[in-house]
Enzyme design. Structure first.
Site, mmCIF file in Angstrom:
data_model
loop_
_atom_site.group_PDB
_atom_site.id
_atom_site.type_symbol
_atom_site.label_atom_id
_atom_site.label_comp_id
_atom_site.label_asym_id
_atom_site.label_seq_id
_atom_site.Cartn_x
_atom_site.Cartn_y
_atom_site.Cartn_z
ATOM 1 N N GLY A 1 3.099 0.187 9.318
ATOM 2 C CA GLY A 1 1.429 -0.294 8.993
ATOM 3 C C GLY A 1 1.867 -1.555 8.574
ATOM 4 O O GLY A 1 1.776 -2.497 8.257
ATOM 5 N N ASN B 1 2.193 -0.676 -2.169
ATOM 6 C CA ASN B 1 1.343 -0.174 -1.081
ATOM 7 C C ASN B 1 1.725 1.421 -0.649
ATOM 8 O O ASN B 1 1.064 1.848 0.268
ATOM 9 C CB ASN B 1 1.741 -1.383 0.035
ATOM 10 C CG ASN B 1 1.669 -0.585 1.485
ATOM 11 O OD1 ASN B 1 0.469 0.062 2.016
ATOM 12 N ND2 ASN B 1 2.450 -0.262 2.729
ATOM 13 N N TYR C 1 -7.061 12.848 -1.964
ATOM 14 C CA TYR C 1 -7.086 11.818 -1.658
ATOM 15 C C TYR C 1 -8.613 10.131 -2.094
ATOM 16 O O TYR C 1 -7.486 9.349 -2.414
ATOM 17 C CB TYR C 1 -6.949 11.574 -0.008
ATOM 18 C CG TYR C 1 -6.522 10.018 1.055
ATOM 19 C CD1 TYR C 1 -5.137 9.759 0.819
ATOM 20 C CD2 TYR C 1 -7.870 9.888 0.873
ATOM 21 C CE1 TYR C 1 -4.990 8.157 0.985
ATOM 22 C CE2 TYR C 1 -7.010 8.522 1.477
ATOM 23 C CZ TYR C 1 -6.410 7.098 1.111
ATOM 24 O OH TYR C 1 -5.654 6.472 1.171
HETATM 25 P P1 NDP Z 1 1.846 4.279 6.628
HETATM 26 O O1 NDP Z 1 2.132 5.695 7.056
HETATM 27 O O2 NDP Z 1 2.137 3.753 8.038
HETATM 28 O O3 NDP Z 1 2.802 3.427 6.232
HETATM 29 C C1 NDP Z 1 3.046 3.751 4.521
HETATM 30 C C2 NDP Z 1 4.315 3.916 3.982
HETATM 31 O O4 NDP Z 1 4.446 4.427 2.878
HETATM 32 C C3 NDP Z 1 5.469 3.849 5.219
HETATM 33 O O5 NDP Z 1 6.237 2.299 4.672
HETATM 34 C C4 NDP Z 1 6.335 5.013 4.384
HETATM 35 O O6 NDP Z 1 7.523 4.159 4.235
HETATM 36 C C5 NDP Z 1 5.879 4.624 2.407
HETATM 37 N N1 NDP Z 1 5.787 5.873 1.520
HETATM 38 C C6 NDP Z 1 4.841 6.650 1.895
HETATM 39 N N2 NDP Z 1 5.718 7.647 1.346
HETATM 40 C C7 NDP Z 1 6.735 7.389 0.075
HETATM 41 C C8 NDP Z 1 7.511 7.720 -0.979
HETATM 42 N N3 NDP Z 1 7.351 9.025 -1.399
HETATM 43 N N4 NDP Z 1 8.340 6.538 -1.099
HETATM 44 C C9 NDP Z 1 8.313 5.733 -0.776
HETATM 45 N N5 NDP Z 1 7.577 5.424 0.374
HETATM 46 C C10 NDP Z 1 6.745 5.708 1.054
HETATM 47 O O7 NDP Z 1 0.272 4.138 6.645
HETATM 48 P P2 NDP Z 1 -0.414 2.918 5.968
HETATM 49 O O8 NDP Z 1 0.389 1.446 6.178
HETATM 50 O O9 NDP Z 1 -1.600 2.544 6.657
HETATM 51 O O10 NDP Z 1 -0.604 2.778 4.389
HETATM 52 C C11 NDP Z 1 -0.331 2.287 3.758
HETATM 53 C C12 NDP Z 1 -1.104 2.009 2.430
HETATM 54 O O11 NDP Z 1 -2.415 1.387 2.926
HETATM 55 C C13 NDP Z 1 -0.870 4.048 2.027
HETATM 56 O O12 NDP Z 1 -1.675 3.781 0.130
HETATM 57 C C14 NDP Z 1 -2.437 4.527 2.286
HETATM 58 O O13 NDP Z 1 -3.395 5.005 1.456
HETATM 59 C C15 NDP Z 1 -3.497 2.576 2.244
HETATM 60 N N6 NDP Z 1 -4.185 2.894 2.982
HETATM 61 C C16 NDP Z 1 -4.418 3.133 4.433
HETATM 62 C C17 NDP Z 1 -4.853 3.586 5.210
HETATM 63 C C18 NDP Z 1 -5.783 3.650 6.917
HETATM 64 O O14 NDP Z 1 -5.991 4.120 7.570
HETATM 65 N N7 NDP Z 1 -4.035 3.265 7.690
HETATM 66 C C19 NDP Z 1 -7.080 2.982 4.909
HETATM 67 C C20 NDP Z 1 -6.939 2.296 3.321
HETATM 68 C C21 NDP Z 1 -5.874 2.654 2.440
HETATM 69 P P3 NDP Z 1 8.465 5.626 4.597
HETATM 70 O O15 NDP Z 1 8.396 7.201 5.210
HETATM 71 O O16 NDP Z 1 9.633 5.630 4.853
HETATM 72 O O17 NDP Z 1 9.406 6.146 3.254
HETATM 73 C C1 8X3 Z 2 -8.259 5.767 3.988
HETATM 74 C C2 8X3 Z 2 -9.790 4.962 4.871
HETATM 75 O O1 8X3 Z 2 -11.561 5.711 5.585
HETATM 76 O O2 8X3 Z 2 -9.273 6.657 6.886
HETATM 77 O O3 8X3 Z 2 -7.528 5.241 2.981
HETATM 78 O O4 8X3 Z 2 -9.969 7.491 5.711
HETATM 79 S S1 8X3 Z 2 -10.115 5.815 6.014
#
Ligand code: NDP
Ligand code: 8X3
Length: 252
Positions: free
Chosen positions: A12, A86, A152
């Site tokens: 992501g 992130n 969340y």
């Molecule tokens: P993904 O699930 O695609 O990626 C999440 C990443 O976080 C993975 O690389 C995962 O790696 C890592 N991760 C999760 N838990 C852990 C842990 N306990 N330790 C280490 N690494 C961890 O999600 P996104 O790319 O969408 O999310 C990235 C960020 O963006 C998050 O903080 C999310 O809340 C935020 N966000 C996302 C949105 C969306 O709509 N997608 C909107 C707003 C914010 P691995 O599993 O290998 O550990």
């Molecule tokens: C996630 C944002 O709008 O998809 O952090 O819930 S939303």
């Protein structure tokens, strides 16, 4: 050459940030729990952009693992110019009274405590070098709440508060602290939220043009590429069809 450490770079938004930073000449430290993905990503970044890549496999929820991982960095990797906090996730979507407390613990431990542990381990390295920049990935859920998003949203509101507090405390070094708050981005986020239910995850992005991870990486790069005297505090990036948290105009 500058060095960036990106947590959660196995998928992501984190993966997209690693690419844009490597493309712009940063050496890259990528972290995550999935070792195979880290190895594949490291190979791809090195081959595509010719930069050096170091991997750290650890769980940000585990304080000891986090500090051991950062302490294990070879000396040439300890000058970290940019930290992108992130790694994060949502678990479940439930009205408060029906909330799963294991989900709550996982979100609090990852999104708040994980970000704190990584930052606490990296900041001394930045202070030592009298420079640094931290970019926290929060969310529109850190600005507004939406139905059934309760915990969340609370964790992302905490990231918003921490970003502002860290900036107050760290600007004297000087370390910049910034934040990006995305709306709906199609990544593995909803698959994780719904514990592997891919069909349910797909419905989240049905009928409108969602953001993609590169849209957020663009904002991160904009922030990271400003001159030393300019700090971008905060960027909120939304799909045009999502005017606020929890509201999406779908075509069908
Ligand atoms: P993904 O699930 O695609 O990626 C999440 C990443 O976080 C993975 O690389 C995962 O790696 C890592 N991760 C999760 N838990 C852990 C842990 N306990 N330790 C280490 N690494 C961890 O999600 P996104 O790319 O969408 O999310 C990235 C960020 O963006 C998050 O903080 C999310 O809340 C935020 N966000 C996302 C949105 C969306 O709509 N997608 C909107 C707003 C914010 P691995 O599993 O290998 O550990
Ligand atoms: C996630 C944002 O709008 O998809 O952090 O819930 S939303």
């Amino acid at each position: 050459m500058k060095t960036a450490l990106i947590t959660g770079a196995t998928a992501g938004i984190g993966q997209a940030c690693a690419h844009i930073l490597a493309k712009n000449g940063f050496n890259i430290i990528i972290t995550g729990r999935r070792a195979e993905r880290l190895a594949e990503a490291a190979q791809e970044l090195h081959t595509t952009y010719g930069v050096q890549v170091h991997t750290l496999c650890f769980d940000v929820r585990d304080r000891q693992q986090t500090f051991d991982a950062i302490a294990s960095l070879p000396p040439q990797w300890q000058s970290i110019n940019l930290l992108v906090n992130n790694a994060g996730l949502a678990m479940g979507l439930a009205s408060f009274e029906e909330g799963n407390m294991d989900h709550w613990d996982t979100m609090v431990d990852t999104n708040i405590k994980g970000l704190l542990y990584v930052s606490k381990a990296v900041v001394p390295l930045m202070i030592k070098h009298q420079t640094g920049h931290i970019i926290n990935i929060s969310s529109i859920a850190g600005k507004e709440v939406y139905a059934m998003g309760n915990v969340y949203c609370a964790t992302k509101h905490a990231v918003d508060a921490l970003t502002r507090s860290m900036r107050l405390d760290l600007s004297k070094f000087p370390i910049k602290v910034s934040m990006v708050c995305p709306g709906a981005v199609e990544t593995e986020f909803s698959i994780v939220r719904f514990e592997g239910d891919v069909e349910r995850a797909k419905k989240v992005y049905h009928g409108f043009e969602n953001l993609v991870a590169d849209d957020i990486a663009d904002a991160v790069w904009y922030i990271a590429s400003r001159p030393p005297h300019v700090n971008i505090n905060d960027i909120v990036v939304m799909p045009t069809a999502q005017p606020m948290a929890g509201v999406i105009h779908r075509k069908n």
